[in-house]
Design an enzyme around this catalytic site. Structure first.
Site, PDB file in Angstrom:
ATOM      1  N   LYS A 157       6.612 -44.979  27.475  1.00  0.00           N
ATOM      2  CA  LYS A 157       7.701 -45.516  27.581  1.00  0.00           C
ATOM      3  C   LYS A 157       8.308 -45.790  28.579  1.00  0.00           C
ATOM      4  O   LYS A 157       8.227 -45.759  29.402  1.00  0.00           O
ATOM      5  CB  LYS A 157       8.794 -43.648  27.046  1.00  0.00           C
ATOM      6  CG  LYS A 157      10.070 -44.124  27.199  1.00  0.00           C
ATOM      7  CD  LYS A 157      10.277 -42.478  26.891  1.00  0.00           C
ATOM      8  CE  LYS A 157      12.278 -42.423  26.946  1.00  0.00           C
ATOM      9  NZ  LYS A 157      12.788 -41.185  26.683  1.00  0.00           N
ATOM     10  N   SER A 159      15.738 -41.069  22.160  1.00  0.00           N
ATOM     11  CA  SER A 159      14.990 -42.474  22.949  1.00  0.00           C
ATOM     12  C   SER A 159      13.766 -42.884  22.923  1.00  0.00           C
ATOM     13  O   SER A 159      13.347 -44.017  23.274  1.00  0.00           O
ATOM     14  CB  SER A 159      15.905 -42.476  24.695  1.00  0.00           C
ATOM     15  OG  SER A 159      14.925 -41.023  25.363  1.00  0.00           O
ATOM     16  N   SER A 187      14.870 -36.221  22.756  1.00  0.00           N
ATOM     17  CA  SER A 187      13.938 -37.681  22.349  1.00  0.00           C
ATOM     18  C   SER A 187      12.900 -37.493  22.538  1.00  0.00           C
ATOM     19  O   SER A 187      12.173 -38.846  22.257  1.00  0.00           O
ATOM     20  CB  SER A 187      14.319 -38.390  24.472  1.00  0.00           C
ATOM     21  OG  SER A 187      15.918 -38.715  24.205  1.00  0.00           O
TER      22      SER A 187
END
Length: 529
Positions: free
Chosen positions: A130, A205, A229
């Site tokens: 990420k 996210s 997330s």
């Protein structure tokens, strides 16, 4: 009665604000062209269908070279990323060089597999990360235009530990702006698509991670979770993910950094396509704190106490859980009872109906030194001055804002946040915490929906922002949760469920994940679904 009126008034105000923002979005945003390609190509290479554990074994035994494995995943990323926009920066050349070094090391060891397995269990296996995590030499912007060009000089602790275990980072993946929304969209990298339906969201996210993993462009990845997330992207993309018990995996060198009490509720964890990779990844990422989780403990599922909560009890903030998700959770209950001979008790936890309000309240509390979280407008300003939400909204309406509607909306909502936390909500959280801790103990797991609906279409979360309550409340309760896929619905979209365990009992939900993968089939190739 007065409390109920206040609650409904708050819900009405928040929904009205988000409804207006969504209407404005539809009115002023440019129309997204329909995707000319509706489906990803199917997976062709068998290497893409192997778990990280299996790939590492094959590499150590010289059944396949690390270079071949890494090149295969690079080819897949280049094939699918133009459709899903999950990878925002690659390091393919460096990864191939590192893979060649791995192959040389294995050749020098001359077949001493055990000598390599213990210190480097993921030797030669590709990894995606990420973009909010620092990866040396890679951007770390979380989609903020004002941070464009910023390059990390260090690795975040879980990245460093996975690299030390032999994993090879291939790329960094897209997030929502500043990681504070459950659609991965920003004005620096654009919008990420769900590989099962390009017109739907992959979540956020960690949506880029969820999307590239589900598309078989990666086999293991790293996510972070402060309101769902990890779990929402894993749910929407039909893969496995684990929100670790808070405080076990180091949280440094991420952007945005936590402030106020938020560090108590954020968690880092593994994301992957195969359940057998969860435990070894967690073991590596936890580093010196791995022993806290009793990961060596063998779990007899027949001795585990199972509970099921089908919905949040009718919150005015969230939409009702869909019939198909209620049905798949009932099927899980039926299979557990039939296969294991256990009784799954359906329970009601009244505090869950305040899930969003509890999450929102605790996100705004100060830390032990009395320092409150940084205002979101300051984070949006990046290294510059704080943004002015109303001005940004006007700029957005003319196409001149550097920020997404979701970020602007969050900044506007922040303007209406009560200056003092609600005593009622703090009491509700305390009561809910007590009930859940007593219920689960050290040998209980709880089934709970991941979200009220399967993956929404792009931008639709703007109208249903409070549905993150189903994941967010578990952050405030500080419980480990494993997100598990449960096949596809009639439209070919992933179904799933959260498996919640007691504090530091991560090994229980991981064991249930292995069972559910075997029972319901786990990840499905979106190109063949």
């Amino acid at each position: 009665m007065a409390l109920s009126r206040l609650e409904k008034a708050q819900a009405w105000l928040l929904r009205a604000v988000m409804g207006v923002l969504f209407a404005l979005f539809r009115l002023f945003s440019p129309r997204r062209p329909a995707e000319s390609v509706k489906k990803l190509p199917p997976v062709r290479s068998p290497l893409l269908l192997a778990s990280a554990t299996e790939l590492a074994r094959k590499i150590r035994r010289r059944e396949v070279s690390s270079v071949e494995v890494v090149q295969t995943f690079i080819d897949r990323i280049q094939e699918v990323n133009p459709l899903i926009n999950a990878v925002v920066k690659d390091r393919f050349s460096a990864a191939l060089q590192e893979a060649a070094q791995v192959d040389k090391l294995i050749e020098e060891e001359n077949g001493e597999e055990e000598a390599l397995e213990d210190p480097m269990p993921l030797l030669g296996v590709p990894l995606s990360v990420k973009e909010s995590f620092a990866v040396q030499g890679m951007p770390n912007t979380t989609g903020l235009i004002s941070r464009q060009g910023l390059v990390s000089t260090v690795d975040a602790p879980p990245v460093a530990l996975l690299k030390r275990a032999g994993a090879i980072p291939l790329c960094v993946t897209n997030t929502s702006e500043l990681c504070m929304w459950f659609e991965s969209h920003n004005h620096l990298y654009g919008i990420t698509n769900n590989p099962y339906d390009l017109e739907r969201i992959p979540g956020g996210s960690s949506g880029g991670e969820g999307s590239i993993l589900a598309a078989a462009g990666a086999v293991i990845g790293i996510g972070s979770d402060i309101g769902g997330s990890i779990r929402m992207p894993c749910f929407f993309n039909g893969i496995f993910g684990h929100k670790t018990t808070q405080g076990v995996i180091a949280n440094e060198n991420q952007h945005p950094p936590t402030s106020g009490s938020q560090g108590d509720y954020i968690s880092v964890g593994p994301m992957c396509r195969y359940a057998e990779d969860l435990l070894p990844m967690l073991w590596i990422m936890a580093g010196p704190k791995a022993d806290m989780l009793s990961l060596n403990t063998k779990v007899d599922l027949k001795k585990v106490r199972f509970f099921s909560v089908p919905h949040d009890g009718g919150s005015v903030m969230t939409q009702p859980v869909s019939k198909e998700l209620l049905q798949i959770q009932r099927k899980v209950v039926q299979r557990l009872e039939a296969d294991l001979g256990v009784t799954v008790q359906q329970v009601h936890l009244s505090g869950l109906r305040y899930g969003y309000q509890i999450w929102d309240t605790f996100m705004g509390l100060p830390d032990k030194e009395g320092r409150f979280p940084w205002p979101f407008v300051e984070l949006m300003g990046g290294p510059g001055k704080p943004v002015k939400p109303l001005w940004e909204l006007l700029k957005w309406m003319t196409g001149r804002s550097d920020h997404t509607m979701a970020a602007i909306g969050l900044a506007l909502i922040e303007m209406f946040r009560a200056p003092q936390p609600s005593r009622f909500l703090i009491q509700q959280k305390q009561q809910l915490q007590k009930e859940v801790d007593q219920l689960l103990g050290t040998n209980g797991v709880l089934l709970y929906p991941s979200h009220p609906r399967v993956a929404p279409k792009h931008h639709h979360p703007l109208f249903r922002p409070f549905d993150l309550a189903y994941t967010g409340v578990m952050n405030i309760l500080r419980l480990p949760v494993t997100q598990c896929p449960l096949g596809l619905n009639a439209e070919g979209l992933p179904l799933g469920v959260q498996v919640v365990a007691g504090k530091l009992q991560d090994h229980l939900s991981l064991a249930v994940a292995l069972y559910l993968e075997k029972t319901f089939g786990g990840w499905r190739d979106p190109g063949a679904a």
